[in-house]
Design a protein around this motif. Structure first.
Motif, PDB file in Angstrom:
ATOM      1  N   ARG A 107       0.884  -1.204   0.158  1.00 14.16           N
ATOM      2  CA  ARG A 107      -0.048  -0.087   0.167  1.00 14.16           C
ATOM      3  C   ARG A 107       0.881   1.224  -0.021  1.00 14.16           C
ATOM      4  NH1 ARG A 107      -3.951   0.736   4.856  1.00 14.16           N
ATOM      5  NH2 ARG A 107      -2.646   2.119   5.553  1.00 14.16           N
ATOM      6  N   THR A 108       0.454   2.113  -0.826  1.00 13.62           N
ATOM      7  CA  THR A 108       1.394   3.361  -1.019  1.00 13.62           C
ATOM      8  C   THR A 108       1.735   4.294   0.135  1.00 13.62           C
ATOM      9  OG1 THR A 108       0.607   3.488  -3.342  1.00 13.62           O
ATOM     10  CG2 THR A 108       1.698   5.363  -2.459  1.00 13.62           C
ATOM     11  N   ASP A 109       0.814   4.288   0.904  1.00 13.45           N
ATOM     12  CA  ASP A 109       1.093   5.119   1.960  1.00 13.45           C
ATOM     13  C   ASP A 109       2.163   4.459   3.162  1.00 13.45           C
ATOM     14  OD1 ASP A 109      -0.906   3.729   2.736  1.00 13.45           O
ATOM     15  OD2 ASP A 109      -2.198   4.792   4.078  1.00 13.45           O
ATOM     16  N   PHE A 110       1.734   3.016   3.100  1.00 13.09           N
ATOM     17  CA  PHE A 110       2.517   2.329   4.143  1.00 13.09           C
ATOM     18  C   PHE A 110       4.249   2.445   3.720  1.00 13.09           C
ATOM     19  CE2 PHE A 110       4.335  -1.319   6.139  1.00 13.09           C
ATOM     20  CZ  PHE A 110       4.081  -1.131   7.302  1.00 13.09           C
ATOM     21  N   VAL A 111       4.389   2.162   2.353  1.00 15.00           N
ATOM     22  CA  VAL A 111       5.460   2.212   1.798  1.00 15.00           C
ATOM     23  C   VAL A 111       6.195   3.630   1.987  1.00 15.00           C
ATOM     24  CG1 VAL A 111       6.757   1.851  -0.563  1.00 15.00           C
ATOM     25  CG2 VAL A 111       4.801   0.096   0.037  1.00 15.00           C
ATOM     26  N   GLN A 112       5.449   4.637   1.718  1.00 17.58           N
ATOM     27  CA  GLN A 112       6.214   6.066   1.804  1.00 17.58           C
ATOM     28  C   GLN A 112       6.791   6.053   3.558  1.00 17.58           C
ATOM     29  OE1 GLN A 112       3.168   8.501   0.494  1.00 17.58           O
ATOM     30  NE2 GLN A 112       4.036   8.324  -1.554  1.00 17.58           N
ATOM     31  N   GLN A 113       5.713   5.621   4.410  1.00 19.92           N
ATOM     32  CA  GLN A 113       6.212   5.674   5.620  1.00 19.92           C
ATOM     33  C   GLN A 113       7.616   4.959   6.217  1.00 19.92           C
ATOM     34  OE1 GLN A 113       2.576   4.629   7.693  1.00 19.92           O
ATOM     35  NE2 GLN A 113       1.439   6.357   7.267  1.00 19.92           N
ATOM     36  N   MET A 114       7.520   3.675   5.600  1.00 19.89           N
ATOM     37  CA  MET A 114       8.621   2.941   5.780  1.00 19.89           C
ATOM     38  C   MET A 114       9.884   3.224   5.150  1.00 19.89           C
ATOM     39  SD  MET A 114       7.605   0.899   8.044  1.00 19.89           S
ATOM     40  CE  MET A 114       8.962  -0.088   8.347  1.00 19.89           C
ATOM     41  N   VAL A 115       9.781   4.081   4.229  1.00 16.80           N
ATOM     42  CA  VAL A 115      11.081   4.374   3.443  1.00 16.80           C
ATOM     43  C   VAL A 115      11.767   5.671   4.334  1.00 16.80           C
ATOM     44  CG1 VAL A 115      11.869   5.917   1.470  1.00 16.80           C
ATOM     45  CG2 VAL A 115      10.462   3.676   1.019  1.00 16.80           C
ATOM     46  N   GLU A 116      10.674   6.485   4.865  1.00 15.16           N
ATOM     47  CA  GLU A 116      11.016   7.589   5.769  1.00 15.16           C
ATOM     48  C   GLU A 116      11.622   6.958   6.883  1.00 15.16           C
ATOM     49  OE1 GLU A 116       7.657   9.948   6.643  1.00 15.16           O
ATOM     50  OE2 GLU A 116       7.202  10.685   4.524  1.00 15.16           O
ATOM     51  N   VAL A 117      11.462   5.541   7.441  1.00 18.55           N
ATOM     52  CA  VAL A 117      11.770   5.246   8.547  1.00 18.55           C
ATOM     53  C   VAL A 117      13.299   4.667   8.484  1.00 18.55           C
ATOM     54  CG1 VAL A 117      11.522   3.246  10.156  1.00 18.55           C
ATOM     55  CG2 VAL A 117       9.741   4.573   9.807  1.00 18.55           C
ATOM     56  N   TRP A 118      13.446   4.090   7.048  1.00 20.64           N
ATOM     57  CA  TRP A 118      14.676   3.624   6.681  1.00 20.64           C
ATOM     58  C   TRP A 118      15.523   4.650   6.535  1.00 20.64           C
ATOM     59  CZ3 TRP A 118      18.095  -0.216   5.504  1.00 20.64           C
ATOM     60  CH2 TRP A 118      18.952   0.065   4.683  1.00 20.64           C
ATOM     61  N   GLU A 119      15.369   5.787   5.935  1.00 16.34           N
ATOM     62  CA  GLU A 119      16.190   7.050   5.829  1.00 16.34           C
ATOM     63  C   GLU A 119      16.760   7.461   7.233  1.00 16.34           C
ATOM     64  OE1 GLU A 119      17.551   8.006   3.301  1.00 16.34           O
ATOM     65  OE2 GLU A 119      16.310   6.852   1.698  1.00 16.34           O
ATOM     66  N   SER A 120      15.702   7.606   8.233  1.00 16.31           N
ATOM     67  CA  SER A 120      16.049   8.016   9.705  1.00 16.31           C
ATOM     68  C   SER A 120      16.934   6.830  10.211  1.00 16.31           C
ATOM     69  CB  SER A 120      14.723   7.937  10.451  1.00 16.31           C
ATOM     70  OG  SER A 120      14.915   8.316  11.645  1.00 16.31           O
ATOM     71  N   ILE A 121      16.803   5.692  10.013  1.00 19.55           N
ATOM     72  CA  ILE A 121      17.744   4.408  10.485  1.00 19.55           C
ATOM     73  C   ILE A 121      18.869   4.678   9.917  1.00 19.55           C
ATOM     74  CG2 ILE A 121      17.966   2.139  10.742  1.00 19.55           C
ATOM     75  CD1 ILE A 121      15.099   1.762  10.884  1.00 19.55           C
ATOM     76  N   ARG A 122      18.868   4.799   8.563  1.00 22.45           N
ATOM     77  CA  ARG A 122      20.298   4.978   7.815  1.00 22.45           C
ATOM     78  C   ARG A 122      21.162   6.361   8.481  1.00 22.45           C
ATOM     79  NH1 ARG A 122      24.116   5.191   6.613  1.00 22.45           N
ATOM     80  NH2 ARG A 122      25.560   5.268   4.648  1.00 22.45           N
ATOM     81  N   GLY A 123      20.444   7.115   8.537  1.00 24.67           N
ATOM     82  CA  GLY A 123      21.085   8.417   9.192  1.00 24.67           C
ATOM     83  C   GLY A 123      21.701   8.391  10.597  1.00 24.67           C
TER      84      GLY A 123
END
Length: 267
Positions: free
Chosen positions: A231-247
Motif C-alpha cells: 500500500r502506497t502510504d505505508f511504503v512511503q512511511q517505511m522509506v522515511e523510517v529507513w532513511e531515519s535509521i540509515r542516518g
C-alpha cells in the motif's frame, strides 16, 4: 466481487488478452519489462499484480485502463501474507534495503550461523533444520547472479555482540560480513552503534524491495510468517523510517572496521 474473485478476474482478463494478441508469456513479459515467472504467477493467481504491472498491461493491450481498474479493486488491505511471494520478489528485486536489529539478515548468514538460529529454539526436528538452512543458503544466490540487486543492510551493533552458536560461529559470521562488504561492490553494510540510543529501528526489522519496474514493496517478518505490504502510504512511511535509521548508522567502511574489531573479541 470479493478480493479473490477480483484476483481471478484479473488473471482471466490477462490470459484472454494475451491469447487474443497471440503473445506467449515470455513475449508479454518482455513487452511489460517484467519476468516471465511473474506473468505466469499472475495468470495462476499466485501473485497479486501491482499497479505498475496493471498499467503496463493496459499500455501493451490498449485496454484503456481496464487492468488498472481491476487491480485497484483487488484489495484495499495493507498486508498480503505470502512468504513464497516474498521469496520470488527477493530473487527478482533490483534493490533490497534491509534493517535488522536482532540477528544477521538471512542473505548474509553463514551456514553455521543459520543452523544455530534454527536449532536455538528447539522447535525444529533435525531434518527440518537442515531443510531450512539449505533454503536460506539457496536464497543467497541472488547476491552473485547476473545483474545482482543493490543490497543495503543496516544492523544494530547488538547483532554483532549477541552470542549465537558460540564464539567460533560468531567470529566466522562477522568475518564473512567483512568479506562480503569488501568483495561484492553491490553489497553495502552499515552498523547503528550502541551510542545511538533510542531510534526508529527499535520497532523491528523490515526489508524494502525495489521491483524491476521501480515499484517498492515492504516485507515484515513475524515469528512464524511474513507479510508483504504494497500500500502506497505505508511504503512511503517505511522509506522515511529507513532513511531515519540509515542516518544513525556508520559509513560502510566504518562499519566494516567495527565488525572486524568485534570479530576479534569472539575468541
Amino acid at each position: 466481487m470479493d478480493r479473490s474473485s477480483m484476483l481471478d478476474h484479473f488473471a482471466e482478463e490477462l490470459r484472454l488478452a494475451r491469447a487474443a494478441s497471440g503473445l506467449s508469456q515470455s513475449t508479454l513479459a518482455e513487452a511489460l519489462s517484467y519476468s516471465g515467472a511473474l506473468v505466469a504467477k499472475v495468470e495462476t493467481c499466485e501473485r497479486r499484480p501491482g499497479l505498475d504491472f496493471a498499467r503496463r498491461c493496459d499500455t501493451v493491450f490498449g485496454t484503456d485502463g481496464r487492468f488498472e481498474r481491476i487491480q485497484r479493486r483487488i484489495s484495499r488491505e495493507t498486508v498480503v501474507p505470502w512468504f513464497r511471494d516474498w521469496a520470488a520478489i527477493e530473487q527478482e528485486a533490483r534493490a533490497l534495503r534491509t534493517f535488522e536489529p536482532l540477528c544477521v539478515p538471512g542473505l548474509l548468514q553463514t551456514e553455521g550461523y543459520a543452523r544455530a538460529i534454527h536449532a536455538g529454539g528447539g522447535l525444529f526436528a533435525a531434518d527440518e533444520i537442515e531443510r531450512q538452512v539449505a533454503t536460506r543458503l539457496d536464497r543467497q544466490a541472488a547476491l552473485t547472479r547476473d545483474r545482482p540487486p543493490l543490497v543495503s543492510v543496516v544492523v544494530d551493533e547488538y547483532v554483532l555482540r549477541r552470542r549465537i552458536g558460540g564464539p567460533e560461529v560468531m567470529r566466522e559470521q562477522l568475518q564473512h560480513l567483512v568479506k562480503l562488504g569488501v568483495a561484492l561492490h553491490r553489497v553495502r553494510i552499515h552498523v547503528v552503534p550502541m551510542s545511538a540510543g533510542a531510534y526508529p529501528g527499535l520497532a523491528g526489522p523490515f526489508v524494502i524491495a525495489t521491483l524491476p519496474a521501480g515499484e517498492d514493496v515492504i516485507y515484515l517478518e513475524g515469528q512464524r510468517h511474513g507479510q508483504v505490504v504494497d500500500r502506497t502510504d505505508f511504503v512511503q512511511q517505511m522509506v522515511e523510517v529507513w532513511e531515519s535509521i540509515r542516518g544513525e548508522a556508520l559509513s560502510h567502511q566504518q562499519s566494516l572496521d567495527l565488525i572486524a574489531e568485534v570479530a576479534e573479541t569472539w575468541t
